[in-house]
Each structure stands twice: as structure tokens, then as C-alpha cells.
Design an enzyme around this catalytic site. Structure first.
Site, PDB file in Angstrom:
ATOM      1  N   LYS A 154       1.746   7.251 -13.694  1.00  0.00           N
ATOM      2  CA  LYS A 154       0.836   6.128 -13.572  1.00  0.00           C
ATOM      3  C   LYS A 154       0.662   5.637 -15.187  1.00  0.00           C
ATOM      4  O   LYS A 154       0.324   4.593 -15.319  1.00  0.00           O
ATOM      5  CB  LYS A 154      -0.405   6.337 -12.861  1.00  0.00           C
ATOM      6  CG  LYS A 154      -0.011   6.488 -11.312  1.00  0.00           C
ATOM      7  CD  LYS A 154      -1.483   6.056 -10.602  1.00  0.00           C
ATOM      8  CE  LYS A 154      -1.104   6.178  -8.888  1.00  0.00           C
ATOM      9  NZ  LYS A 154      -2.216   5.757  -8.177  1.00  0.00           N
ATOM     10  N   LYS A 234       9.459   5.872   0.339  1.00  0.00           N
ATOM     11  CA  LYS A 234       8.414   6.064   1.420  1.00  0.00           C
ATOM     12  C   LYS A 234       7.783   4.723   1.713  1.00  0.00           C
ATOM     13  O   LYS A 234       7.476   3.913   0.916  1.00  0.00           O
ATOM     14  CB  LYS A 234       7.345   7.195   0.900  1.00  0.00           C
ATOM     15  CG  LYS A 234       6.297   6.918   0.087  1.00  0.00           C
ATOM     16  CD  LYS A 234       5.240   8.089  -0.339  1.00  0.00           C
ATOM     17  CE  LYS A 234       4.505   7.694  -1.262  1.00  0.00           C
ATOM     18  NZ  LYS A 234       3.394   8.743  -1.528  1.00  0.00           N
ATOM     19  N   LYS A 237       1.520   0.918   1.495  1.00  0.00           N
ATOM     20  CA  LYS A 237       0.861  -0.172   1.737  1.00  0.00           C
ATOM     21  C   LYS A 237       1.119  -1.295   0.699  1.00  0.00           C
ATOM     22  O   LYS A 237       0.938  -2.493   0.886  1.00  0.00           O
ATOM     23  CB  LYS A 237      -0.683   0.195   1.907  1.00  0.00           C
ATOM     24  CG  LYS A 237      -1.604  -1.051   2.161  1.00  0.00           C
ATOM     25  CD  LYS A 237      -3.115  -0.611   2.245  1.00  0.00           C
ATOM     26  CE  LYS A 237      -3.207   0.449   3.340  1.00  0.00           C
ATOM     27  NZ  LYS A 237      -2.898  -0.211   4.683  1.00  0.00           N
TER      28      LYS A 237
END
Length: 368
Positions: A154, A234, A237
Site C-alpha cells: 500500500k 480475487k 468490493k
């Protein structure tokens, strides 16, 4: 023949983590005289958390939440937390965050989390999490955190991450150790973060006397559900492609459309080969998971069907599984007050467990 799993069906787990420990008879001597070591919860204690990202998707349900429900029947003490402190390592809209917390609570209840059997609570409502995180952070080195996967991934995406993102795994460790948890259900991508919690338990014990158990990782046997549009990734959302993710509140028509448009290949026969045929294999995994059967049995059900007709079979199975969950989520969302009261009660129960642990930590560190 595929048979739907009942609510008491046992989910396969493999343990990874600590060596077996015998009972300790250690007594810590402090200013107030001998102090007994707080015992580990008899029979074990499970802790896990989930960020309040709103209503979960099919991958969340099959990969984690279904297992959470199963664990309620396997351990005498289970805590599930909506980890809103973790969520603010990324920018949040305040009003949306409040809605997402309650939506997540509604979703967990609809999936089968029983607030009488488990303790379901909102992380920020138990201030002991933050205080223990600070204490553990003072026992953690920067190089140790710098090599954890979440920070490496990140911080590269943002060029420079926040302090909160950097110390995120320490707060995770505090979440777990605060309740003297013995077992933590995690995905493979979270194992290194749990190893930090194990390391911090050892460091604290070596520094201040044996106190925290080293939690074991419970790795679910369920494979990750992949994106319907890109089976190399994967299900997520945050996927910009709306057709890629099945949400628990999707209507039956939406589910059928998304699965009908899922990426497969040009071979009509249905076979399981994740390397060569990832799209079809993903559908087989979904079918097996929602129908409660093995992949081999799902392949047998698909015999004689081309991939187009098989998609309809999978869609029907997903609709059947998710319809009662969707209906219960919608019912619970209509009573915000009930959800708020339930989370407040869960926080009270969590604090009853957390307060004596933190009190002992504070004493051992020398604060009182």
C-alpha cells in the site's frame, strides 16, 4: 450429490502458530505483593475482525464469514469485531462510515453470527485496543513493520503511506492479545501479521513475565473466490467492474446476470483446471461452496452441460443460498436502533474481558 451445509456444519481448518504450552504456575511479584498470572480462556478463545466496508460480497462470505459461523459451535469463547479503527488508515467519508458499520453488523447477523453465542462489537468503542496498541508499538521495531506485506504493497501505491498504515499490524496484534485469544481465523495473506502478534506476545512475556498466549492461525480450507471478470484476481468490493463481484444484497436477477457474463473460455465442457481454465474452475469452486459439496461432485453435476448452461446452474445455487441472507440484511437495516443497541451491548461485554487484561498489562509495565 451436492447437499447444502447446515448451520452446524464443521468447516475444515488447519492450525498454524504456537507450540503446545502447559499450564503455568508462575506468580509475578509487584509492589502490591504476589499477583497470579491470568489464565488462558478454558477451551480456547477465537478473535477476528472485519473492516466496515458495507455489505460483504460472496468471496467474503465463503472465504471467512461462513467459517466464522462454524467457529461459534467449536469454541466456548468467540469475539468478532467491526474494526473501524483500522478502516481510517484510508480516507473515509464520515457519514458513509457510520452507515457501513451498521451495514456490516446487519450482514454478520444475517450470515449467522449469533450475538448470544459470540461477542459482536465495534472496535473503537473499546478504548483498551488503542492503549494496548501503543504499549506493543513500543516493543516493535521499525524494520520489523517495514517488511510486512501490507505496508510494502500500500505504501508503494501511495508513494508514501500514513503512520497509521505503518503501525496497522501492531493494532491488529493488540486486538488479538487484548482478549488473550488462542486462535485467529486468517487468510494466507494475513499470516505474517499474525506472526507479529505471536512475536509481540513472546517479547512482552520475556520482558514482563509470562502472560499472553501465542495465538494460533486457523487457516480455512476454503479457496479464495476469484473475480468473475478476471479470474486471476480475487473477488473485491473495490473492483471497478460491477459485473466482477456478487454482493450479498444483489437481487436474483443481478446474480444471474453477473454469473452469465463471467469470463470462461472457448471449451464447452466443464472441467476443473485452475491453471489452464481459471474462469470455469472459479465457477466450480463457487458452486461447490454454496451447494455444500466437493469440486469433484460439482463437476459430476455439470456432466453433459456446456459452460453456458452450467452458469445457470451455478447462478441458481448462489441465488438459493443468498436469498435468505439478503432478505435478513434488508430487515435488519430497517431497525438502526436495534443494531446500535446490539453493538453497544457487545462493546460492554468486550470491555469486561479487556479491562482486567489491560489493568494487568499496565501494572507489569509500571504504570500502576
Amino acid at each position: 450429490m451436492c447437499g447444502r451445509k447446515g448451520p452446524d456444519a464443521r468447516v475444515g481448518w488447519r492450525e498454524r502458530g504456537m507450540m503446545e504450552k502447559g499450564e503455568t504456575k508462575e506468580v509475578v511479584v509487584g509492589a502490591a505483593g504476589p499477583r497470579p498470572v491470568l489464565e488462558e480462556p478454558p477451551g480456547g478463545r477465537v478473535f477476528s475482525g472485519i473492516q466496515p466496508t458495507g455489505v460483504p460480497h460472496l468471496g467474503n462470505y465463503l472465504g471467512a464469514l461462513e467459517s466464522w459461523v462454524s467457529l461459534q459451535n467449536q469454541y466456548p469463547s468467540v469475539l468478532y469485531s467491526i474494526v473501524d479503527l483500522h478502516s481510517i488508515t484510508q480516507p473515509q467519508d464520515q457519514a458513509l462510515l457510520r452507515v457501513n458499520i451498521l451495514d456490516m453488523a446487519a450482514s454478520l447477523l444475517a450470515c449467522g453470527i449469533n450475538p448470544e453465542t459470540s461477542i459482536l462489537f465495534q472496535q473503537s468503542q473499546v478504548s483498551e485496543h488503542a492503549e494496548l496498541s501503543w504499549i506493543l508499538g513500543c516493543l516493535t521495531s521499525m524494520p520489523r513493520l517495514r517488511h510486512l506485506p501490507q505496508w510494502k504493497m500500500k505504501s508503494k501505491q501511495k508513494n508514501e503511506g500514513s503512520v497509521g498504515l505503518f503501525t496497522y499490524p501492531v493494532l491488529q496484534a493488540a486486538d488479538i492479545l487484548l482478549y488473550k485469544s488462542t486462535h485467529v481465523p486468517v487468510g494466507e495473506d494475513q499470516v505474517q501479521h499474525l506472526e507479529l502478534a505471536q512475536d509481540l506476545a513472546r517479547i512482552f512475556n520475556n520482558t514482563y513475565g509470562d502472560f499472553f498466549p501465542e495465538p494460533r492461525a486457523l487457516l480455512s480450507s476454503t479457496r479464495k473466490v476469484k473475480s468473475l471478470r478476471d479470474p486471476s484476481s480475487k473477488m473485491s468490493k473495490s473492483d471497478p467492474q460491477k459485473m466482477a463481484t456478487v454482493n450479498l444484497t444483489d437481487s436474483p436477477d443481478d446474480i444471474v446476470l453477473k454469473i452469465r457474463r463471467s469470463v470462461t473460455d472457448f471449451t464447452s465442457e466443464v472441467t476443473f483446471d485452475p491453471e489452464v481454465r481459471p474462469g470455469v474452475s472459479n465457477l466450480l469452486l463457487i458452486h461447490a461452496a454454496v451447494a455444500g459439496c466437493t469440486v469433484e461432485e460439482a463437476v459430476g453435476w455439470a456432466k453433459g452441460l456446456d459452460t453456458g448452461k452450467y452458469k445457470q446452474l451455478v447462478a441458481d445455487a448462489v441465488v438459493q443460498r443468498l436469498t435468505p441472507i439478503r432478505e435478513e440484511i434488508e430487515r435488519l437495516r430497517g431497525d438502526r436502533g436495534h443494531l446500535e443497541r446490539l453493538l453497544a451491548h457487545g462493546a460492554q461485554r468486550a470491555r469486561e474481558l479487556a479491562a482486567p487484561v489491560l489493568k494487568e498489562v499496565r501494572h507489569r509495565v509500571g504504570f500502576c
